[in-house]
Design an enzyme around this catalytic site. Structure first.
Site, short mmCIF file in Angstrom:
data_model
loop_
_atom_site.label_atom_id
_atom_site.label_comp_id
_atom_site.label_asym_id
_atom_site.label_seq_id
_atom_site.Cartn_x
_atom_site.Cartn_y
_atom_site.Cartn_z
N LYS A 205 0.82 -1.21 0.00
CA LYS A 205 0.00 0.00 0.00
C LYS A 205 0.86 1.27 0.00
O LYS A 205 0.56 2.20 -0.73
CB LYS A 205 -0.85 0.00 1.27
CG LYS A 205 -2.30 0.10 0.98
CD LYS A 205 -3.20 -0.01 2.19
CE LYS A 205 -2.48 -0.17 3.50
NZ LYS A 205 -3.34 0.11 4.64
N ARG A 282 -12.91 2.16 8.36
CA ARG A 282 -12.72 0.81 8.88
C ARG A 282 -14.04 0.16 9.24
O ARG A 282 -14.08 -1.03 9.54
CB ARG A 282 -11.84 0.87 10.13
CG ARG A 282 -10.36 1.01 9.79
CD ARG A 282 -9.52 0.30 10.84
NE ARG A 282 -8.25 -0.12 10.31
CZ ARG A 282 -7.11 0.55 10.46
NH1 ARG A 282 -7.11 1.68 11.10
NH2 ARG A 282 -5.99 0.07 9.97
N ARG A 321 10.46 -7.84 6.26
CA ARG A 321 10.48 -6.44 6.68
C ARG A 321 10.90 -6.35 8.15
O ARG A 321 11.67 -5.48 8.53
CB ARG A 321 9.09 -5.82 6.48
CG ARG A 321 9.05 -4.34 6.72
CD ARG A 321 7.76 -3.72 6.28
NE ARG A 321 6.74 -3.88 7.31
CZ ARG A 321 5.49 -3.45 7.19
NH1 ARG A 321 5.08 -2.90 6.05
NH2 ARG A 321 4.63 -3.60 8.16
N ARG A 327 11.17 -3.96 13.10
CA ARG A 327 9.85 -3.55 13.61
C ARG A 327 9.31 -4.65 14.51
O ARG A 327 9.20 -5.80 14.11
CB ARG A 327 8.91 -3.33 12.42
CG ARG A 327 8.18 -2.01 12.49
CD ARG A 327 7.33 -1.81 11.27
NE ARG A 327 5.93 -2.09 11.57
CZ ARG A 327 4.94 -1.54 10.89
NH1 ARG A 327 5.17 -0.73 9.89
NH2 ARG A 327 3.70 -1.84 11.21
N ARG A 338 -2.64 -9.75 13.06
CA ARG A 338 -2.97 -8.51 12.33
C ARG A 338 -3.72 -8.83 11.03
O ARG A 338 -4.62 -8.11 10.63
CB ARG A 338 -1.68 -7.74 12.01
CG ARG A 338 -1.21 -6.90 13.19
CD ARG A 338 0.27 -6.60 13.11
NE ARG A 338 0.66 -5.82 11.97
CZ ARG A 338 1.89 -5.84 11.44
NH1 ARG A 338 2.83 -6.61 11.94
NH2 ARG A 338 2.17 -5.09 10.40
#
Ligand code: 5GP
Length: 391
Positions: A205, A282, A321, A327, A338
């Site tokens: 995205k 959302r 990632r 992260r 998630r």
């Protein structure tokens, strides 16, 4: 197929070939058959424009018991003062208790369709469904949503396959679209382009947003970023938002909406050419509120882009990632969690936008530029907006 057709000073160019029309007529017929087989439906072909679509669709349905009527939705003859009062003419069939399917050529503002459905309901049918060859959701002033749509098209004038200009061009086997002259009133450059970008974590995205911003001059609103900025600046909104976040609660819809309202005010003052909404809406109430926020600024949501990437690939991308950036939330357990949250949250919204004809699914795997080309083509097809450069 002819290259160009000139009628009454307008030029038309090929838009949808007879083969694609045939394929979509077959799809619509299969959907109607699935919904109505064994129910003895009555079809109403709205003259004149729908006669060719209705003929092809009716044969494709292959429901031997079904009946077809040819109706006209027109003004009372000779009433100049009541020119707006329309009625359904030519309907001889008793519709009480029947399943009715209206067959139209095109839904533009949706005014005709809305009134026609309301008039038919007064005849006490069991159900009324609406099938249209073409739908221009961007032109809608009524929010009317047909049940069956062969093609969703931008707000431009169409001829061929039954549709006319001053009674001409109905005979064309393919569909043609009016050619826009650059610099004319039809040029959509000055109209805003507002998009929602949907995609699971890791779908690309961020990358595609950056390209959209670059190629369409759009502003990007990420509600997550806005919240973090408000909290950092210690604004009233930020403080309220922080109170929810610190308790691990979701921010209520009304608060998200007022944050977005303030954000849109800033962008409009900057003369934004359009907005990409990322992370919002959302929920369905948020989606409805977004339409309201755009409407009061004289614009609307044009398309919802959904980047589809298979779950296995998302997991690989996110783990990589996590390794690269350190992260903390990119480990297998939180990744799966998630992804679940994402899918549960967005699937009702996908359906909401599919029903509005605004959902644009894009395959999010492969080469970045090719994915972007698919997005750009989808946007152009749905809204008529062109990217700045063509690669
Ligand atoms: P609505 O009430 O949805 O605005 O009007 C729909 C009617 O407008 C159609 O039945 C058709 O007669 C006309 N119309 C709207 N857009 C087009 C178009 O692109 N081409 C043609 N030929 N007619 C159109």
């Amino acid at each position: 197929m002819e290259e160009r057709i000139a009628i009454n000073g307008l030029t038309f160019v090929p838009y949808i070939t007879r083969d694609r029309i045939q394929a979509e007529v077959e799809r619509v017929a299969a959907e109607i058959k699935r919904d109505l087989e064994g129910r003895d439906p009555v079809f109403l072909c709205v003259l004149n424009g729908a006669f060719i679509f209705a003929a092809d669709l009716f044969r494709e349905l292959g429901i031997n018991e079904s009946k077809i009527n040819f109706v006209r939705y027109s003004s009372y003859s000779g009433t100049s003062s009541l020119g707006q009062v329309k009625e359904i003419m030519g309907l001889t069939e008793d519709l009480a208790g029947k399943d009715v399917v209206i067959i139209e050529d095109i839904v533009d503002t949706g005014l005709t369709a809305t009134k026609m459905v309301a008039d038919l309901r007064k005849r006490n049918p069991r159900s009324v469904r609406f099938a249209t060859l073409l739908h221009k959701p961007v032109s809608s002033t009524t929010g009317f949503q047909p049940d069956y749509v062969a093609f969703t098209i931008p707000p431009k004038f169409i001829i061929g396959y039954g549709l006319d200009l001053d009674g001409k061009a109905r005979n064309l086997k393919d569909i043609y679209i009016v050619e826009s002259e650059s610099g004319s009133a039809e040029n959509k450059d000055k109209e805003m382009l507002n998009l929602v970008l949907f995609g699971a974590p890791g779908c690309g995205k961020g990358t595609q947003s950056a390209k959209l911003i670059d190629e369409y001059g759009l502003h990007h609103i990420s509600t997550g970023e806005v919240l973090r900025a408000q909290i950092a600046q210690g604004t009233e909104l930020g403080k309220t938002a922080e109170a929810y976040i610190s308790k691990g609660q979701l921010i209520p819809d009304e608060l998200m909406i007022s944050i977005l309202d303030a954000e849109l005010d800033k962008l409009m003052a900057d003369g934004a050419e359009g907005v990409i909404f990322d992370g919002f809406p959302r929920t369905i109430p948020q989606a409805e509120a977004l339409e309201g926020l755009l409407e009061k600024r004289g614009t609307k949501l044009h398309a919802v882009i959904g980047l589809d990437v298979p779950e296995e690939e998302l997991i690989v991308r996110l783990i990589n990632r996590g390794k690269e950036t350190g992260r903390a939330d990119d480990n297998l357990e939180t990744i799966k969690n998630r992804l679940d949250v994402y899918h549960n949250q967005t699937s009702p919204l996908k359906d909401h936008y599919k029903k509005q004809g605004k959902y644009l699914p894009i395959k999010g795997t492969g080469v970045v530029d090719e994915i972007f080309n698919d997005i750009a083509q989808g946007i152009e097809h749905h809204t008529g907006h062109k990217r700045r450069t063509r690669k």
